[in-house]
Design a protein around this motif. Structure first.
Motif, PDB file in Angstrom:
ATOM      1  N   ARG A 146      -5.532   7.499   1.790  1.00  0.00           N
ATOM      2  CA  ARG A 146      -5.269   7.447   0.347  1.00  0.00           C
ATOM      3  C   ARG A 146      -4.460   8.670  -0.093  1.00  0.00           C
ATOM      4  NH1 ARG A 146     -11.087   6.272   0.598  1.00  0.00           N
ATOM      5  NH2 ARG A 146     -11.373   4.037   0.315  1.00  0.00           N
ATOM      6  N   PRO A 147      -3.850   8.581  -1.272  1.00  0.00           N
ATOM      7  CA  PRO A 147      -3.077   9.720  -1.785  1.00  0.00           C
ATOM      8  C   PRO A 147      -3.905  11.002  -1.898  1.00  0.00           C
ATOM      9  CG  PRO A 147      -2.532   7.753  -3.034  1.00  0.00           C
ATOM     10  CD  PRO A 147      -3.682   7.393  -2.130  1.00  0.00           C
ATOM     11  N   ASN A 148      -5.235  10.870  -2.101  1.00  0.00           N
ATOM     12  CA  ASN A 148      -6.079  12.069  -2.213  1.00  0.00           C
ATOM     13  C   ASN A 148      -6.549  12.580  -0.857  1.00  0.00           C
ATOM     14  OD1 ASN A 148      -8.166  10.406  -1.377  1.00  0.00           O
ATOM     15  ND2 ASN A 148      -9.262  10.443  -3.330  1.00  0.00           N
ATOM     16  N   GLY A 149      -6.124  11.916   0.240  1.00  0.00           N
ATOM     17  CA  GLY A 149      -6.457  12.370   1.587  1.00  0.00           C
ATOM     18  C   GLY A 149      -7.671  11.694   2.205  1.00  0.00           C
ATOM     19  N   SER A 150      -8.465  10.989   1.410  1.00  0.00           N
ATOM     20  CA  SER A 150      -9.609  10.282   1.967  1.00  0.00           C
ATOM     21  C   SER A 150      -9.110   9.061   2.748  1.00  0.00           C
ATOM     22  CB  SER A 150     -10.583   9.861   0.866  1.00  0.00           C
ATOM     23  OG  SER A 150      -9.981   8.939  -0.013  1.00  0.00           O
ATOM     24  N   THR A 151      -9.965   8.522   3.615  1.00  0.00           N
ATOM     25  CA  THR A 151      -9.540   7.406   4.453  1.00  0.00           C
ATOM     26  C   THR A 151     -10.435   6.190   4.273  1.00  0.00           C
ATOM     27  OG1 THR A 151     -10.872   8.133   6.332  1.00  0.00           O
ATOM     28  CG2 THR A 151      -8.602   8.939   6.228  1.00  0.00           C
ATOM     29  N   ALA A 152      -9.879   5.059   4.639  1.00  0.00           N
ATOM     30  CA  ALA A 152     -10.614   3.796   4.653  1.00  0.00           C
ATOM     31  C   ALA A 152     -10.047   2.978   5.811  1.00  0.00           C
ATOM     32  CB  ALA A 152     -10.435   3.054   3.337  1.00  0.00           C
ATOM     33  N   THR A 153     -10.831   2.015   6.271  1.00  0.00           N
ATOM     34  CA  THR A 153     -10.339   1.121   7.312  1.00  0.00           C
ATOM     35  C   THR A 153     -10.195  -0.279   6.727  1.00  0.00           C
ATOM     36  OG1 THR A 153     -12.584   0.670   8.090  1.00  0.00           O
ATOM     37  CG2 THR A 153     -11.368   2.438   9.200  1.00  0.00           C
ATOM     38  N   ALA A 154      -9.307  -1.069   7.349  1.00  0.00           N
ATOM     39  CA  ALA A 154      -9.067  -2.422   6.843  1.00  0.00           C
ATOM     40  C   ALA A 154      -8.800  -3.376   7.997  1.00  0.00           C
ATOM     41  CB  ALA A 154      -7.875  -2.417   5.887  1.00  0.00           C
ATOM     42  N   LEU A 189       0.825  -1.211   0.000  1.00  0.00           N
ATOM     43  CA  LEU A 189       0.000   0.000   0.000  1.00  0.00           C
ATOM     44  C   LEU A 189       0.862   1.265   0.000  1.00  0.00           C
ATOM     45  CD1 LEU A 189      -2.788  -1.135   2.467  1.00  0.00           C
ATOM     46  CD2 LEU A 189      -3.104  -0.575   0.055  1.00  0.00           C
ATOM     47  N   GLN A 190       1.950   1.247   0.756  1.00  0.00           N
ATOM     48  CA  GLN A 190       2.836   2.409   0.792  1.00  0.00           C
ATOM     49  C   GLN A 190       3.461   2.673  -0.565  1.00  0.00           C
ATOM     50  OE1 GLN A 190       5.270   1.182   4.101  1.00  0.00           O
ATOM     51  NE2 GLN A 190       4.049   2.335   5.570  1.00  0.00           N
ATOM     52  N   ILE A 191       3.811   1.621  -1.280  1.00  0.00           N
ATOM     53  CA  ILE A 191       4.357   1.774  -2.632  1.00  0.00           C
ATOM     54  C   ILE A 191       3.341   2.479  -3.532  1.00  0.00           C
ATOM     55  CG2 ILE A 191       4.960   0.454  -4.730  1.00  0.00           C
ATOM     56  CD1 ILE A 191       6.318  -1.582  -2.816  1.00  0.00           C
ATOM     57  N   HIS A 192       2.068   2.249  -3.263  1.00  0.00           N
ATOM     58  CA  HIS A 192       0.998   2.843  -4.068  1.00  0.00           C
ATOM     59  C   HIS A 192       0.479   4.158  -3.486  1.00  0.00           C
ATOM     60  CE1 HIS A 192       1.211  -1.190  -5.725  1.00  0.00           C
ATOM     61  NE2 HIS A 192       0.734  -0.634  -6.820  1.00  0.00           N
ATOM     62  N   GLY A 193       1.238   4.749  -2.583  1.00  0.00           N
ATOM     63  CA  GLY A 193       0.949   6.103  -2.125  1.00  0.00           C
ATOM     64  C   GLY A 193       0.092   6.228  -0.879  1.00  0.00           C
ATOM     65  N   TYR A 194      -0.263   5.126  -0.259  1.00  0.00           N
ATOM     66  CA  TYR A 194      -1.072   5.185   0.957  1.00  0.00           C
ATOM     67  C   TYR A 194      -0.195   5.461   2.168  1.00  0.00           C
ATOM     68  CZ  TYR A 194      -5.136   3.108  -1.361  1.00  0.00           C
ATOM     69  OH  TYR A 194      -6.202   2.868  -2.179  1.00  0.00           O
TER      70      TYR A 194
END
Length: 89
Positions: free
Chosen positions: A72-80, A45-50
């Motif tokens: 996310r790179p755009n600043g929005s969030t998600a949980t996992a 995920l970090q490689i993909h900008g998270y």
């Protein structure tokens, strides 16, 4: 040319003890497998900008089954919730 992925795969495979179908479940071994899986997903995920916030030790998130807050790179969030296992039938 140095292939970092091969280095990471070799390093991670050395950390996980081999399991066979006949072995009994061992919490400590499974915990190591889970932590290794978390590190792999975090790195991907970090490689993909998270950006990743590990909340797995916080009680309020544990109750909800949440291991990570992903930014996310755009600043929005998600949980996992992460799940890793190496035994299957």
């Amino acid at each position: 040319m140095y292939n970092n992925n091969q280095h990471n795969e070799a390093k991670l495979s050395q950390q996980i003890p081999p399991l066979s179908q006949k072995q009994e479940y061992d919490f400590q071994t499974q915990k190591k497998v889970g932590k290794t899986g978390e590190a792999i997903v975090d790195q991907w995920l970090q490689i993909h900008g998270y950006r990743i916030e590990d909340v797995s030790d916080l009680r309020q998130y544990q109750k909800a089954g949440i291991d990570r807050v992903l930014i996310r790179p755009n600043g929005s969030t998600a949980t996992a919730e992460y799940k890793t296992d190496i035994k299957a039938k």
